[in-house]
Scaffold this active site. Structure first.
Site, PDB file in Angstrom:
ATOM      1  N   THR A 168       1.232  -1.135  -0.446  1.00 38.41           N
ATOM      2  CA  THR A 168       0.215  -0.286  -0.312  1.00 38.41           C
ATOM      3  C   THR A 168       1.164   1.124  -0.242  1.00 38.41           C
ATOM      4  O   THR A 168       1.822   1.221   0.543  1.00 38.41           O
ATOM      5  CB  THR A 168      -0.928   0.032   1.106  1.00 38.41           C
TER       6      THR A 168
ATOM      7  N   CYS B 271      -3.729   7.499   8.112  1.00 37.89           N
ATOM      8  CA  CYS B 271      -3.390   5.567   7.895  1.00 37.89           C
ATOM      9  C   CYS B 271      -3.315   4.715   8.605  1.00 37.89           C
ATOM     10  O   CYS B 271      -2.034   5.240   8.731  1.00 37.89           O
ATOM     11  CB  CYS B 271      -3.953   5.873   6.602  1.00 37.89           C
TER      12      CYS B 271
ATOM     13  N   HIS C 155      -5.050  -1.155   4.461  1.00 40.16           N
ATOM     14  CA  HIS C 155      -5.904   0.118   4.874  1.00 40.16           C
ATOM     15  C   HIS C 155      -6.598   1.046   5.798  1.00 40.16           C
ATOM     16  O   HIS C 155      -7.522   1.439   4.573  1.00 40.16           O
ATOM     17  CB  HIS C 155      -5.204   0.777   3.581  1.00 40.16           C
TER      18      HIS C 155
END
Lengths: 158, 210
Positions: free
Chosen positions: A20, A26, A43
């Protein structure tokens, strides 16, 4: 390389790898079944789905996202008792002057992730969290290594 | 008499609200581009603004790659309009802007920004975001209070996660009014991104007679 976007999750089997890009506040949560060499990556953007009106996308939240990832992995043969976790992200990208909780969401995301994993009995064996910079992560189920890339710093493996 | 205005009507690119928002972006970015041009004594062009209703996973794609290193300057908006304003430029473009502003005596090719460079960059962000917002405010008659500018130099995806999260609490989509600008000689590329809340979106349209 399988790519997971923001508020998204997926799984990956060795010899493939999963990534990711640009994690800010995040949190990227890697779950790993060492026996199957099966990995899952979520995520997540926000800590708690119960605090939010629009919570239909389960992958957006730490609580529901981790549940969904565990279920998806179990469906593919993983055993919850075998799962271990590696987490990264939860930075504070801007140095906001106020202590507005909305703006310190990185810290809350890390906390919520840890609480959720603990309640499921999944051990966190490595983490690279907090601070104020973005991270791109790549997980290799073959070796169990999580590669972390940042701007202006050397890559590291946890 | 105004009904509740929802982002969904923007799925139709031929709709009136879509046109109006594009015009809002045009006027805001036009003013900001003029301010930038005066600041660095160079000609700056801008593109026709894009109005987009994006899902979060798509958000970082607007600047190319989520991993690209950019300078992001963020202002929180309050008053009649809630939301965020983001001014984003490439790392190398930021170096050029700073050198233009500080003049030959202080210009540098260093890979890292000094304290003075950072302070100059923040000021650039502040002035041109202010120009954008004041145009928006005069156009709509709405009061917009902007926070001090916050700056981060990092991956585009990580920086854009900040507005994404702020709006992730409210919905699954974010409304972006983006304008791209180019300085002719050095092709300094950048974006102005206005991200109003759904409630403010309705207010902007109502103020313009929709």
């Amino acid at each position: 390389m399988i790519r997971v976007g923001m508020a998204d999750l997926n799984i990956c089997m060795s010899p493939d790898a999963i990534t990711t890009l640009g994690l800010g506040s995040c949190v990227g949560i890697v779950l790993y079944d060492t026996t199957l060499k099966l990995a899952g990556l979520a995520h997540i953007m926000l800590p708690d789905s119960t605090q939010i009106r629009s919570n239909s996308n389960v992958a957006k939240f730490a609580d529901t996202g981790i549940d969904a990832l565990v279920q998806l992995m179990e469906k593919n043969g993983a055993k919850k008792s075998r799962l271990i976790a590696k987490i990264a992200g939860g930075a504070q990208m801007f140095k906001f002057s106020s202590e507005n909780s909305m703006l310190c969401v990185g810290k809350r995301n890390i906390e919520a992730t840890k609480i959720k994993l603990e309640s499921l009995g999944i051990r966190i064996i490595a983490e690279d969290t907090g601070d104020s910079y973005g991270r791109t992560i790549e997980f290799y189920p073959e070796t169990g290594e999580l590669l972390i890339k940042t701007v202006g710093k050397t890559e590291k493996i946890i | 008499m105004s009904t509740q205005k929802k982002f969904e009507e923007l799925n139709d690119v031929n709709s009136m609200p879509y046109d109006i928002l594009r015009e809002v972006g045009n006027i805001g970015a036009g003013n900001a581009t003029t301010a930038l041009s005066q600041l660095i004594h160079a000609k700056v062009d801008m593109t026709v603004p894009k109005v987009e209703l994006l899902n979060f996973p798509e958000l970082s794609d607007i600047v190319g790659s989520a991993e690209k290193t950019v300078v992001g300057i963020l202002l929180n908006l309050s008053g009649d309009i809630g939301g965020m304003m983001m001014f984003m430029i490439d790392y190398s473009a930021a170096r050029h802007l700073v050198n233009q502003l500080l003049g030959d005596e202080y210009s540098s090719n260093a890979e890292y920004f000094s304290e003075m460079d950072l302070s100059a960059l923040k000021e650039i962000g502040n002035i041109i975001s202010g120009a954008y917002l004041s145009a928006l405010s005069s156009l709509t008659g709405l009061k917009i209070i902007e926070s001090i500018p916050y700056m981060a130099i990092d991956m585009a995806g990580a920086i854009l996660s900040v507005p994404a999260i702020a709006f992730g609490e409210l919905g699954d989509k974010a409304l972006l009014i983006e304008s791209e600008f180019n300085e002719i000689d050095y092709s300094v590329n950048g974006f102005f991104i206005l991200i109003p809340t759904e409630e403010s979106y309705g207010k902007i349209l109502s103020s313009l007679g929709m």
